[in-house]
Design a protein around this motif. Structure first.
Motif, PDB file in Angstrom:
ATOM      1  N   ASN A  84       0.841  -1.191   0.000  1.00 57.56           N
ATOM      2  CA  ASN A  84       0.000   0.000   0.000  1.00 57.56           C
ATOM      3  C   ASN A  84       0.883   1.250   0.000  1.00 57.56           C
ATOM      4  OD1 ASN A  84       0.899   0.421   2.664  1.00 57.56           O
ATOM      5  ND2 ASN A  84      -0.882  -0.635   3.544  1.00 57.56           N
ATOM      6  N   GLU A  86       1.451   3.535   2.216  1.00 56.45           N
ATOM      7  CA  GLU A  86       2.263   3.722   3.425  1.00 56.45           C
ATOM      8  C   GLU A  86       3.499   2.840   3.403  1.00 56.45           C
ATOM      9  OE1 GLU A  86       1.816   3.410   8.323  1.00 56.45           O
ATOM     10  OE2 GLU A  86       0.109   3.003   7.018  1.00 56.45           O
ATOM     11  N   ALA A  87       3.317   1.582   3.013  1.00 59.77           N
ATOM     12  CA  ALA A  87       4.444   0.648   2.949  1.00 59.77           C
ATOM     13  C   ALA A  87       5.438   1.077   1.872  1.00 59.77           C
ATOM     14  CB  ALA A  87       3.940  -0.762   2.666  1.00 59.77           C
ATOM     15  N   GLN A  89       6.011   4.166   0.840  1.00 60.42           N
ATOM     16  CA  GLN A  89       6.737   5.333   1.333  1.00 60.42           C
ATOM     17  C   GLN A  89       7.800   4.923   2.339  1.00 60.42           C
ATOM     18  OE1 GLN A  89       6.456   8.615   0.246  1.00 60.42           O
ATOM     19  NE2 GLN A  89       8.312   8.827   1.475  1.00 60.42           N
ATOM     20  N   SER A  90       7.470   3.944   3.183  1.00 59.20           N
ATOM     21  CA  SER A  90       8.433   3.444   4.171  1.00 59.20           C
ATOM     22  C   SER A  90       9.644   2.828   3.470  1.00 59.20           C
ATOM     23  CB  SER A  90       7.768   2.410   5.081  1.00 59.20           C
ATOM     24  OG  SER A  90       8.702   1.858   5.989  1.00 59.20           O
TER      25      SER A  90
END
Length: 380
Positions: A84, A86-87, A89-90
């Motif tokens: 997703n 968020e993952a 971007q991490s």
């Protein structure tokens, strides 16, 4: 006399007028020259401003191009891993952080992480491997592709967790210093040999040390790294093959039981196999030929029998380096050279460009969309 006075007066008047015009002309000339100087200075300043603007525009364009390519590759990897936003971007933050920390181009770090994910590693675990892989690449001037493959093998085949990965590379790095088979070669051949070692239930730090030691022994009896790797792989494969077990039994040895007993006792099954082979053949090359009817496998077994003391020496040195910071030391040395410093500078410029370009991308996207729309209408 009167005429003479008139001429004299005329000359004086003419001289006065001439001097007056001369002064005026010189004044005008000075003013024109001053104006020209101002125009020249303005032109020079304008040229500098335009040049600076052009350089700035070019730099921004290159930054946007670099970030677009990077983010496109990141997005493709995220689709493969079903990540997703968020993952993703991490992972991006971890990639840029590893690139800056180790002095490696962000694109190389991303490609290394993507290869781990493509091979089947979960994204979060792969993310934790990025900095270690980057440091090992710099420390050994190795190819990121090879170090990434070795990392996957150490994790999946040897059971080395992310927080122990640098220790595992300490073992391999030290092992590479003990002979001709260097870490770069270990990284290249570990995945295929690791599969055979997993079959023999050789894993963990001890498995890594055993691999390093055995490869140095193989290399002593081989003309090059590739031949040494083939000898090792074939020996391990033959040891547990139906034919290998059959021929051992014909010579009076239950080799399967020997290997299984080593597993039960927590001993090294490869060493147990080599010792048993030496026992039933006495190291005789003809009897070895009866036991192992594969030239490469026989050459590997013969190398081990002839060099068991060397194997043990390299094994002890490698395993003993697990917590001694071998990678850290080598990284500090190689990263501190002129080229290492220059590579770090380039990596920092690269990550900065990606960050700046990412900020500018929305504006470029909007502009591209608008212009494309105008052009489509013009063609209608």
């Amino acid at each position: 006399m009167a005429a003479g006075r008139d001429f004299s007066l005329l000359f004086r008047i003419g001289g006065a007028i001439s001097r007056s015009f001369g002064n005026s002309f010189r004044d005008v000339d000075r003013r024109i020259q001053a104006s020209q100087d101002k125009i020249d200075k303005f032109g020079q300043a304008a040229q500098k401003s335009f040049a600076a603007a052009a350089v700035g525009a070019f730099a921004m364009a290159k930054a946007v191009e670099k970030s677009m390519n990077f983010n496109d590759d990141l997005q493709l990897m995220a689709l493969t891993a079903d990540m997703n936003a968020e993952a993703m971007q991490s992972f991006k933050d971890a990639t840029l952080g590893a690139a800056n920390a180790a002095g490696v181009m962000a694109e190389e770090v991303l490609a290394g992480g993507a290869s781990l994910i493509a091979a089947g590693m979960d994204a979060k675990t792969a993310e934790k491997m990025l900095t270690t892989m980057s440091r090992v690449v710099v420390a050994n001037k190795a190819e990121f592709e090879d170090i990434s493959a070795a990392t996957f093998s150490l994790n999946q085949q040897f059971g080395i967790a992310a927080d122990q990965m640098e220790n595992a590379f300490n073992i391999l790095s030290q092992g590479g210093k003990e002979g001709q088979f260097e870490l770069k070669a270990m990284a290249q051949y570990l995945p295929s040999i690791g599969a055979r070692m997993k079959q023999m239930k050789m894993d963990g730090a001890e498995g890594a040390a055993s691999f390093a030691a055995a490869m140095q022994v193989m290399r002593k009896n081989a003309p090059d790294d590739a031949q040494a790797a083939t000898m090792m792989e074939n020996m391990l494969s033959y040891a547990v093959s139906p034919k290998g077990l059959k021929y051992a039994k014909e010579m009076g040895s239950d080799m399967q039981r020997v290997i299984e007993d080593a597993w039960k006792k927590g001993e090294n099954p490869m060493v147990a196999y080599v010792k048993e082979a030496n026992r039933i053949t006495g190291g005789d090359p003809f009897k070895l030929g009866e036991l192992v009817r594969n030239d490469e496998a026989k050459s590997g077994l013969q190398a081990m029998i002839q060099n068991m003391e060397e194997y043990q020496r390299v094994y002890d040195a490698s395993l003993g380096a697990e917590h001694k910071g071998v990678v850290d030391n080598d990284y500090n040395i190689m990263g501190g050279t002129t080229k290492g410093t220059w590579d770090t500078f380039k990596a920092t410029l690269g990550t900065t460009a990606i960050v700046i370009g990412t900020v500018l991308e929305p504006a470029v996207k909007a502009l591209s969309s608008t212009v494309s729309g105008w052009m489509t209408k013009m063609q209608a």
